[in-house]
Design an enzyme around this catalytic site. Structure first.
Site, PDB file in Angstrom:
ATOM      1  N   LEU A  31      54.248  31.381  58.217  1.00 30.54           N
ATOM      2  CA  LEU A  31      53.679  31.192  59.554  1.00 30.54           C
ATOM      3  C   LEU A  31      53.286  29.749  59.809  1.00 30.54           C
ATOM      4  O   LEU A  31      52.844  29.045  58.904  1.00 30.54           O
ATOM      5  CB  LEU A  31      52.435  32.083  59.713  1.00 30.54           C
TER       6      LEU A  31
ATOM      7  N   HIS B 149      54.041  30.337  65.555  1.00 25.55           N
ATOM      8  CA  HIS B 149      53.806  31.787  65.491  1.00 25.55           C
ATOM      9  C   HIS B 149      52.415  32.125  66.050  1.00 25.55           C
ATOM     10  O   HIS B 149      52.243  33.108  66.770  1.00 25.55           O
ATOM     11  CB  HIS B 149      53.858  32.266  64.042  1.00 25.55           C
TER      12      HIS B 149
ATOM     13  N   GLY C 250      59.799  33.105  70.413  1.00 21.94           N
ATOM     14  CA  GLY C 250      59.695  31.672  70.691  1.00 21.94           C
ATOM     15  C   GLY C 250      60.938  31.128  71.387  1.00 21.94           C
ATOM     16  O   GLY C 250      62.057  31.573  71.134  1.00 21.94           O
ATOM     17  N   ARG C 251      60.723  30.139  72.241  1.00 15.28           N
ATOM     18  CA  ARG C 251      61.839  29.549  72.975  1.00 15.28           C
ATOM     19  C   ARG C 251      62.698  28.627  72.104  1.00 15.28           C
ATOM     20  O   ARG C 251      63.822  28.310  72.468  1.00 15.28           O
ATOM     21  CB  ARG C 251      61.324  28.789  74.193  1.00 15.28           C
TER      22      ARG C 251
ATOM     23  N   ASP D 145      64.186  29.408  69.499  1.00 17.80           N
ATOM     24  CA  ASP D 145      65.354  30.258  69.236  1.00 17.80           C
ATOM     25  C   ASP D 145      65.815  30.838  70.566  1.00 17.80           C
ATOM     26  O   ASP D 145      65.728  32.044  70.818  1.00 17.80           O
ATOM     27  CB  ASP D 145      64.973  31.358  68.246  1.00 17.80           C
TER      28      ASP D 145
ATOM     29  N   VAL E 145      56.523  24.960  70.057  1.00 18.07           N
ATOM     30  CA  VAL E 145      55.398  24.120  69.632  1.00 18.07           C
ATOM     31  C   VAL E 145      55.967  22.986  68.789  1.00 18.07           C
ATOM     32  O   VAL E 145      56.858  23.202  67.962  1.00 18.07           O
ATOM     33  CB  VAL E 145      54.365  24.946  68.835  1.00 18.07           C
TER      34      VAL E 145
HETATM   35  O1  PAF Z   1      62.745  34.600  64.733  1.00 13.96           O
HETATM   36  C1  PAF Z   1      62.536  35.263  63.706  1.00 13.96           C
HETATM   37  O2  PAF Z   1      61.609  34.990  62.927  1.00 13.96           O
HETATM   38  C2  PAF Z   1      63.444  36.433  63.376  1.00 13.96           C
HETATM   39  O3  PAF Z   1      64.749  36.192  63.771  1.00 13.96           O
HETATM   40  C3  PAF Z   1      62.937  37.780  63.923  1.00 13.96           C
HETATM   41  C4  PAF Z   1      62.913  37.788  65.440  1.00 13.96           C
HETATM   42  C5  PAF Z   1      61.546  38.068  63.387  1.00 13.96           C
HETATM   43  C6  PAF Z   1      63.876  38.905  63.469  1.00 13.96           C
HETATM   44  O4  PAF Z   1      63.957  38.971  62.087  1.00 13.96           O
END
Ligand code: PAF
Length: 289
Positions: A33, A37, A147-148, A150, A176
Site C-alpha cells: 500500500l 491506495h 485509481g486513474r 491504471d 497520486v
Molecule cells: O490495480 C490493482 O491493484 C489490481 O489490478 C486489482 C484491481 C486489485 C485487481 O487485482
C-alpha cells in the site's frame, strides 16, 4: 478493523452491515500500500458508511515472464496502514479460495483491450476482470474505487459493471504523485536510486505534452512522437505512447475533446505506466512540471 480470509465470511459481514443500513465502499488492492491506495480509501469513505479493502496478489493477471514472484508483499505493514487509515474490514483471501481447483471460467475484456497495455500483456485484463468480478460478488459493495493511473483497467472495470449489470457504482480516484510528478505505484519499490531519477522523465514528458497541447498542438501523432522522443532521450525503453478516446480506448488522430494520452516504459527492468487527459478538465491529475 476486522480481518477476514474466507469469502463466505466476507459476504456475510457485508450483508450484515447492509442489513444495518450501511452503504459499503470497496477498495480492491494487491497490497504494498501507498498513499494512492489510502486516498482511494478516503474516496470510498466519502461515498459510503463503511470501507472494505481487499489485498490479493492475483496470479491470473500476471504473464509467465512477469513479476508475480517478486511483487512486493508485506501484510504486516499493509495491515497497520489500513488500520491507521480506519479501514473497517480487511479482506485477505487465499489463492485456493479465489481459484479452487477446476475453476476455468474467465471474464474477457473485448475491444477495450485492443490498445494500450492490452496487446503487450496478453491475458492481463482477463485476469483483472475475473478477479474484480469475483471480489465484487463476494464483497457486494455499493461503491468500488479504482485509481486513474491504471486508466485502461479502470475503464474496463466500469464497462464490465455496466455491461454485466453489477449493482455497484465504479468511482475513479485521481493519480497520486511524488514531488517530481512520478505516479505512486507499488512497483516503484523496484527502482534503484538512479532508475528512480530516470523515472521522473515520465511525468516530465507528460507535462511537456500538456504544454504542447496548451500551445495549440492537436495532432495526436506529433504529440505522441515528441513524448516518445523525450522518454527515449532519458534512456527509457518505450513500450507504447498512445492517444486514445478515454471511453472507447481507440486511437484518435486529433486531440479534440478529452483525449487520454498514455505511456508504458521500462526503466531498467521495471515497467511503469502513466497517463494524462488532455482536453477540458482533470487538470488536477496532471504531473508537476
Ligand atoms: O490495480 C490493482 O491493484 C489490481 O489490478 C486489482 C484491481 C486489485 C485487481 O487485482
Amino acid at each position: 478493523m476486522i480481518e477476514l480470509v474466507s469469502p463466505a465470511e466476507m459476504r456475510a459481514w457485508s450483508r450484515a452491515r447492509r442489513a444495518d443500513g450501511a452503504r459499503i465502499g470497496f477498495v480492491p488492492t494487491m497490497g504494498a500500500l501507498h498513499d494512492g491506495h489510502l486516498q482511494l480509501v478516503d474516496r470510498a469513505r466519502a461515498a459510503a458508511d463503511t470501507v472494505v479493502m481487499s489485498i490479493f496478489v492475483n496470479p491470473l493477471q500476471f504473464g509467465p515472464t512477469e513479476d508475480l514472484d517478486r511483487y512486493p508483499r508485506d501484510l504486516a505493514r499493509d495491515r497497520a496502514l489500513a488500520r491507521d487509515h480506519a479501514v473497517d474490514c480487511l479482506f485477505v483471501p487465499a489463492a485456493v479460495d479465489m481459484y479452487p481447483p477446476g475453476a476455468v471460467v474467465r471474464v474477457t475484456p473485448g475491444a477495450l483491450a485492443a490498445h494500450l497495455c492490452g496487446p503487450h500483456r496478453p491475458g492481463h485484463f482477463e485476469g483483472v476482470l475475473t478477479v474484480v468480478a469475483k471480489l465484487l460478488h463476494i464483497v457486494e459493495p455499493d461503491v468500488a474505487v479504482f485509481g486513474r493511473k491504471d486508466a485502461q483497467q479502470a475503464r474496463l472495470i466500469a464497462r464490465m459493471a455496466a455491461d454485466l449489470d453489477f449493482p455497484v457504482d465504479v468511482l475513479i480516484g485521481a493519480t497520486v504523485r511524488e514531488a517530481d510528478g512520478l505516479a505512486l505505484s507499488s512497483r516503484n519499490a523496484y527502482l534503484s536510486a538512479d532508475h528512480r531519477r530516470q523515472a521522473g522523465a515520465i511525468p516530465a514528458a507528460l507535462a511537456d505534452a500538456h504544454t504542447r497541447f496548451l500551445g495549440g498542438e492537436r495532432d495526436a501523432a506529433a504529440l505522441c512522437a515528441a513524448l516518445r522522443r523525450r522518454l527515449e532521450q532519458a534512456g527509457l525503453v518505450v513500450e507504447y505512447v498512445e492517444a486514445v478516446d478515454p471511453d472507447r480506448l481507440e486511437p484518435v488522430a486529433t486531440v479534440a475533446g478529452d483525449t487520454l494520452v498514455a505511456v508504458a516504459a521500462q526503466v531498467g527492468t521495471t515497467r511503469l505506466i502513466d497517463n494524462i487527459i488532455l482536453g477540458d478538465g482533470l487538470a488536477a491529475d496532471l504531473p508537476a512540471h
